[in-house]
Design a protein around this motif. Structure first.
Motif, PDB file in Angstrom:
ATOM      1  N   ASN A 158      39.192  56.824  42.216  1.00 13.54           N
ATOM      2  CA  ASN A 158      39.583  56.012  43.373  1.00 13.54           C
ATOM      3  C   ASN A 158      38.496  56.005  44.456  1.00 13.54           C
ATOM      4  O   ASN A 158      37.322  55.795  44.149  1.00 13.54           O
ATOM      5  N   ALA A 159      38.866  56.246  45.706  1.00 14.43           N
ATOM      6  CA  ALA A 159      37.885  56.162  46.788  1.00 14.43           C
ATOM      7  C   ALA A 159      36.780  57.197  46.640  1.00 14.43           C
ATOM      8  O   ALA A 159      35.626  56.948  47.009  1.00 14.43           O
ATOM      9  N   PHE A 160      37.108  58.352  46.093  1.00 13.76           N
ATOM     10  CA  PHE A 160      36.100  59.405  45.942  1.00 13.76           C
ATOM     11  C   PHE A 160      35.021  59.013  44.923  1.00 13.76           C
ATOM     12  O   PHE A 160      33.878  59.428  45.034  1.00 13.76           O
ATOM     13  N   GLY A 161      35.400  58.200  43.946  1.00  7.43           N
ATOM     14  CA  GLY A 161      34.463  57.848  42.894  1.00  7.43           C
ATOM     15  C   GLY A 161      33.937  56.434  42.938  1.00  7.43           C
ATOM     16  O   GLY A 161      32.888  56.146  42.335  1.00  7.43           O
ATOM     17  N   TYR A 162      34.636  55.512  43.644  1.00 12.21           N
ATOM     18  CA  TYR A 162      34.278  54.094  43.534  1.00 12.21           C
ATOM     19  C   TYR A 162      34.371  53.308  44.839  1.00 12.21           C
ATOM     20  O   TYR A 162      34.359  52.080  44.810  1.00 12.21           O
ATOM     21  N   LEU A 163      34.468  53.969  45.988  1.00 15.33           N
ATOM     22  CA  LEU A 163      34.483  53.256  47.263  1.00 15.33           C
ATOM     23  C   LEU A 163      33.058  52.813  47.582  1.00 15.33           C
ATOM     24  O   LEU A 163      32.171  53.632  47.818  1.00 15.33           O
ATOM     25  N   TYR A 164      32.835  51.515  47.602  1.00 15.95           N
ATOM     26  CA  TYR A 164      31.488  50.959  47.748  1.00 15.95           C
ATOM     27  C   TYR A 164      31.133  50.833  49.226  1.00 15.95           C
ATOM     28  O   TYR A 164      31.652  49.971  49.939  1.00 15.95           O
ATOM     29  N   SER A 243      33.168  44.814  39.378  1.00 20.63           N
ATOM     30  CA  SER A 243      33.476  44.298  40.714  1.00 20.63           C
ATOM     31  C   SER A 243      32.176  43.861  41.377  1.00 20.63           C
ATOM     32  O   SER A 243      31.173  44.583  41.348  1.00 20.63           O
ATOM     33  N   GLY A 244      32.171  42.673  41.944  1.00 22.18           N
ATOM     34  CA  GLY A 244      30.988  42.210  42.655  1.00 22.18           C
ATOM     35  C   GLY A 244      30.824  42.946  43.976  1.00 22.18           C
ATOM     36  O   GLY A 244      31.803  43.422  44.563  1.00 22.18           O
ATOM     37  N   PRO A 245      29.596  43.052  44.500  1.00 21.73           N
ATOM     38  CA  PRO A 245      29.375  43.818  45.735  1.00 21.73           C
ATOM     39  C   PRO A 245      30.051  43.221  46.964  1.00 21.73           C
ATOM     40  O   PRO A 245      30.407  43.963  47.882  1.00 21.73           O
ATOM     41  N   LEU A 246      30.251  41.906  47.001  1.00 24.48           N
ATOM     42  CA  LEU A 246      30.917  41.306  48.165  1.00 24.48           C
ATOM     43  C   LEU A 246      32.407  41.624  48.153  1.00 24.48           C
ATOM     44  O   LEU A 246      32.988  42.009  49.178  1.00 24.48           O
ATOM     45  N   ASN A 247      33.049  41.466  46.989  1.00 22.02           N
ATOM     46  CA  ASN A 247      34.458  41.832  46.898  1.00 22.02           C
ATOM     47  C   ASN A 247      34.644  43.329  47.106  1.00 22.02           C
ATOM     48  O   ASN A 247      35.615  43.771  47.739  1.00 22.02           O
ATOM     49  N   TRP A 507      47.263  32.557  16.810  1.00 17.70           N
ATOM     50  CA  TRP A 507      47.819  31.501  17.652  1.00 17.70           C
ATOM     51  C   TRP A 507      47.776  31.903  19.126  1.00 17.70           C
ATOM     52  O   TRP A 507      47.408  31.100  19.994  1.00 17.70           O
ATOM     53  N   GLN A 508      48.138  33.145  19.420  1.00 20.35           N
ATOM     54  CA  GLN A 508      48.126  33.602  20.813  1.00 20.35           C
ATOM     55  C   GLN A 508      46.696  33.694  21.349  1.00 20.35           C
ATOM     56  O   GLN A 508      46.436  33.353  22.511  1.00 20.35           O
ATOM     57  N   ARG A 509      45.783  34.149  20.518  1.00 22.56           N
ATOM     58  CA  ARG A 509      44.384  34.204  20.935  1.00 22.56           C
ATOM     59  C   ARG A 509      43.874  32.817  21.326  1.00 22.56           C
ATOM     60  O   ARG A 509      43.239  32.638  22.372  1.00 22.56           O
ATOM     61  N   GLU A 510      44.155  31.826  20.489  1.00 24.38           N
ATOM     62  CA  GLU A 510      43.669  30.473  20.751  1.00 24.38           C
ATOM     63  C   GLU A 510      44.363  29.848  21.958  1.00 24.38           C
ATOM     64  O   GLU A 510      43.754  29.070  22.698  1.00 24.38           O
ATOM     65  N   LEU A 511      45.634  30.179  22.164  1.00 22.58           N
ATOM     66  CA  LEU A 511      46.359  29.625  23.304  1.00 22.58           C
ATOM     67  C   LEU A 511      45.675  29.988  24.618  1.00 22.58           C
ATOM     68  O   LEU A 511      45.429  29.125  25.469  1.00 22.58           O
ATOM     69  N   PHE A 512      45.341  31.266  24.786  1.00 20.90           N
ATOM     70  CA  PHE A 512      44.784  31.703  26.066  1.00 20.90           C
ATOM     71  C   PHE A 512      43.278  31.500  26.158  1.00 20.90           C
ATOM     72  O   PHE A 512      42.708  31.614  27.254  1.00 20.90           O
ATOM     73  N   ALA A 513      42.632  31.178  25.043  1.00 16.74           N
ATOM     74  CA  ALA A 513      41.199  30.873  25.091  1.00 16.74           C
ATOM     75  C   ALA A 513      40.927  29.554  25.796  1.00 16.74           C
ATOM     76  O   ALA A 513      39.767  29.212  26.063  1.00 16.74           O
ATOM     77  N   ARG A 514      41.979  28.789  26.126  1.00 17.57           N
ATOM     78  CA  ARG A 514      41.811  27.504  26.819  1.00 17.57           C
ATOM     79  C   ARG A 514      41.388  27.668  28.272  1.00 17.57           C
ATOM     80  O   ARG A 514      40.902  26.718  28.882  1.00 17.57           O
ATOM     81  N   VAL A 515      41.634  28.856  28.849  1.00 25.12           N
ATOM     82  CA  VAL A 515      41.346  29.048  30.275  1.00 25.12           C
ATOM     83  C   VAL A 515      40.427  30.261  30.445  1.00 25.12           C
ATOM     84  O   VAL A 515      40.414  31.168  29.613  1.00 25.12           O
ATOM     85  N   PRO A 516      39.630  30.292  31.526  1.00 27.46           N
ATOM     86  CA  PRO A 516      38.719  31.421  31.737  1.00 27.46           C
ATOM     87  C   PRO A 516      39.484  32.725  31.927  1.00 27.46           C
ATOM     88  O   PRO A 516      40.574  32.757  32.498  1.00 27.46           O
ATOM     89  N   TYR A 517      38.869  33.795  31.434  1.00 26.94           N
ATOM     90  CA  TYR A 517      39.417  35.138  31.634  1.00 26.94           C
ATOM     91  C   TYR A 517      38.906  35.700  32.952  1.00 26.94           C
ATOM     92  O   TYR A 517      37.738  35.529  33.291  1.00 26.94           O
ATOM     93  N   ILE A 518      39.790  36.363  33.675  1.00 28.05           N
ATOM     94  CA  ILE A 518      39.406  36.997  34.935  1.00 28.05           C
ATOM     95  C   ILE A 518      39.663  38.493  34.800  1.00 28.05           C
ATOM     96  O   ILE A 518      40.803  38.933  34.658  1.00 28.05           O
ATOM     97  N   GLN A 519      38.590  39.280  34.810  1.00 25.39           N
ATOM     98  CA  GLN A 519      38.724  40.733  34.731  1.00 25.39           C
ATOM     99  C   GLN A 519      39.427  41.252  35.978  1.00 25.39           C
ATOM    100  O   GLN A 519      39.021  40.930  37.106  1.00 25.39           O
ATOM    101  N   PRO A 520      40.496  42.021  35.838  1.00 21.12           N
ATOM    102  CA  PRO A 520      41.109  42.618  37.028  1.00 21.12           C
ATOM    103  C   PRO A 520      40.065  43.384  37.837  1.00 21.12           C
ATOM    104  O   PRO A 520      39.291  44.172  37.288  1.00 21.12           O
ATOM    105  N   GLY A 521      40.006  43.112  39.106  1.00 21.91           N
ATOM    106  CA  GLY A 521      39.031  43.754  39.971  1.00 21.91           C
ATOM    107  C   GLY A 521      37.815  42.914  40.251  1.00 21.91           C
ATOM    108  O   GLY A 521      37.038  43.219  41.163  1.00 21.91           O
ATOM    109  N   THR A 522      37.608  41.853  39.465  1.00 25.15           N
ATOM    110  CA  THR A 522      36.427  41.015  39.670  1.00 25.15           C
ATOM    111  C   THR A 522      36.734  39.900  40.680  1.00 25.15           C
ATOM    112  O   THR A 522      37.763  39.248  40.546  1.00 25.15           O
TER     113      THR A 522
END
Length: 522
Positions: A158-164, A243-247, A507-522
């Motif tokens: 958490n903050a001890f290891g990843y507070l930018y 995580s980007g430096p601005l976020n 089928w499920q893989r192809e369904l969600f491949a239609r939209v960009p993936y957003i990594q949690p935290g990015t």
């Protein structure tokens, strides 16, 4: 008084009491010492011929700064209790301290001539919680096979290891990736010392579940980690982008505001009690909402490009990799008894799915597609199927396909073995931990201890050990497990009987491949 207790008291009197330890009782008689460049350590002689060495300090760190190596003095040191765990919300794992850079070793042959492959485990809990002192992560059963040395590692979270803080104050250039640097320091310790415990420093496999897997995916592209490990396995843990430096700076500001600290003067952070820093972890994330996110940062010092964007980081392509997920990931962290799941109907399932998918897609359309393709599924099954495929499994698919496109060795698995204690949870997030460690009877395991669980555990253990030894998870008794390639997408499915499927859940893989993936935290 026993001879072992006299020996232990003498050791403690010699100054070894400085070794910080959690409230874990002495387990067995102290075993003969192991001497390495870091010091001399008395472990404990345990069942099945195992020697355990718990709570070995591998480093020290000042708050928000990179860690430094730690070397013990010439006196022998007892390594019979776990060190404290990283500060975090909740008291699940006992004593918490930011002085938490400790590792643990289990070995059947503490002999330099053994040269056994090393399996180093990194715990889950995202980047904010967790500990390897959890009974499910105990390395004794895995090491008792006699063919690997098992190491588990705690590090700052958490903050001890990843507070930018680097953009707010140049005095803290390493703050956003300090937790990653702890892990790299632990790997350097293993490189320099593990031979004395019977390990081969040239065959180090890192494996980790959830956040542990994400930390590994990140280290695959960190120049400071180059050459420190030679195989990697991620279990339900992906890190496509950091995580980007601005976020990350926006998150730091939100956290500081919760603490009441002026971003222009960070000095109070250095003396503030750790409990206050932990209490402020409930600050609202300005990007995602919910609790503030902490994770590795694209700081252009320690991490200079994303792990799997725009492709698999070239640094890690020569390292064989296992990428695994469980079939019902989100049943592990979206409880069937929660308000999000209880009372699901066709009238409300789309609204409840929307925030859990973490991607921008029309939830009503998703539900309609699932209902047409799986007409027998209930609203609850659609909820878990869609959130798992769109949110949790998606990162692993991207990583595996990126490595396949680069021609890098990758082997993909899916766990279908389900909870024997609560059938509603299915093959939920974390169920593969006791299967790999062989801790199916430990507190927190949902596998049961029947013949079915034993068979599934043996298959997974044998594959992980074979991978640690050779970089290939195939072994006698397992169907052929080919490398993951396109378009075949061969996947080993671990259940009561392991079997291979090509492109499961296509089928499920192809369904969600239609939209960009957003990594949690990015």
């Amino acid at each position: 008084m026993s001879g072992a207790e006299l020996t232990r008291r003498a050791l403690l009197g010699s100054g070894a009491a400085a070794l910080a330890a959690a409230a874990t009782p002495l387990r067995a008689a102290l075993a003969p010492p192991v001497a390495c460049s870091a010091g001399r350590f008395f472990g404990t002689a345990e069942a099945n011929g195992i020697r355990a060495y718990r709570g070995i300090r591998y480093g020290r760190a000042e708050r928000f700064r990179a860690p430094a190596p730690f070397v013990y003095g010439p006196a022998p040191h007892p390594a019979d209790t776990f060190g404290p765990v990283a500060p975090q919300a909740g008291g699940t794992y006992g004593l918490q301290s930011e002085d938490c850079l400790f590792l643990n070793i289990w070995t059947a042959r503490p002999d330099r001539a053994a040269k056994l492959p090393v399996m180093l485990y990194i715990h889950g809990g995202a980047y904010s919680g967790g500990s390897v002192t959890d009974p499910l992560n105990d390395g004794a059963a895995l090491a008792a096979r006699g063919d690997v040395v098992v190491v588990t590692v705690n590090h700052r979270l958490n903050a001890f290891g990843y507070l930018y803080l680097a953009r707010l104050n140049p005095r803290f250039p390493d703050s956003g990736n300090a937790g990653q640097l702890d892990l790299i320091l632990a790997l350097q310790w293993v490189r320099d010392n593990i031979a004395a415990f019977g390990g081969d420093p040239g065959r180090v496999m890192v494996f980790g579940q959830s956040g542990g897997g994400a930390k590994i995916a990140t280290m695959l592209g960190m120049p400071a980690a180059k050459g420190l490990f030679h195989r990697a396995a991620t279990m339900s843990g992906q890190q496509v982008t950091a995580s980007g430096p601005l976020n990350a700076t926006a998150r730091a500001r939100a956290y500081l505001a919760r603490l009441g600290v002026d971003a222009g003067d960070l000095s109070p952070l250095l003396t503030m009690p750790q409990d206050r820093l932990v209490a402020a972890l409930d600050a609202i994330d300005p990007i995602l909402g919910g609790g503030v996110y902490f994770g590795p940062v694209l700081d252009m010092k320690w991490l200079t490009r994303h792990p799997f964007w725009p492709d698999a980081n070239p640094q890690g392509l020569g390292i064989p990799m296992i990428l695994g997920n469980v079939r019902d990931e989100t049943r592990g962290f979206l409880s069937p008894d929660s308000d999000k799941v209880r009372g699901l109907t066709w009238d409300n399932v789309a609204a409840r799915i929307a925030p859990e998918l973490r991607i921008d897609i029309l939830p009503e359309w998703v539900v309609a597609q699932y209902r047409a393709h799986f007409p027998d599924w209930s609203p609850t099954e659609v909820f878990y199927g869609a959130t798992t495929a769109g949110r949790s499994w998606r990162g692993q698919v991207i990583e595996a396909e990126s490595r396949a496109q680069a021609g890098a060795p990758a082997f993909v698995y899916q766990v279908d073995f389900t909870s024997r204690l609560d059938p509603r949870r299915g093959a939920f997030h974390t169920i593969d931990i006791p299967l790999v460690f062989g801790t199916i009877g430990a507190k927190g395991s949902h596998t049961g201890t029947g013949a079915d669980a034993q068979a599934a555990s043996q298959a997974m253990q044998n594959s992980f050990v074979a991978f640690a030894q050779t970089g290939d998870p195939n072994h006698t008794g397992l169907p052929q497990w080919p490398r993951y390639d396109l378009p075949r997408r061969a996947t080993m499915v671990f259940d009561t009987v392991a079997h291979r499927e090509d492109d499961p859940r296509r089928w499920q893989r192809e369904l969600f491949a239609r939209v960009p993936y957003i990594q949690p935290g990015t």
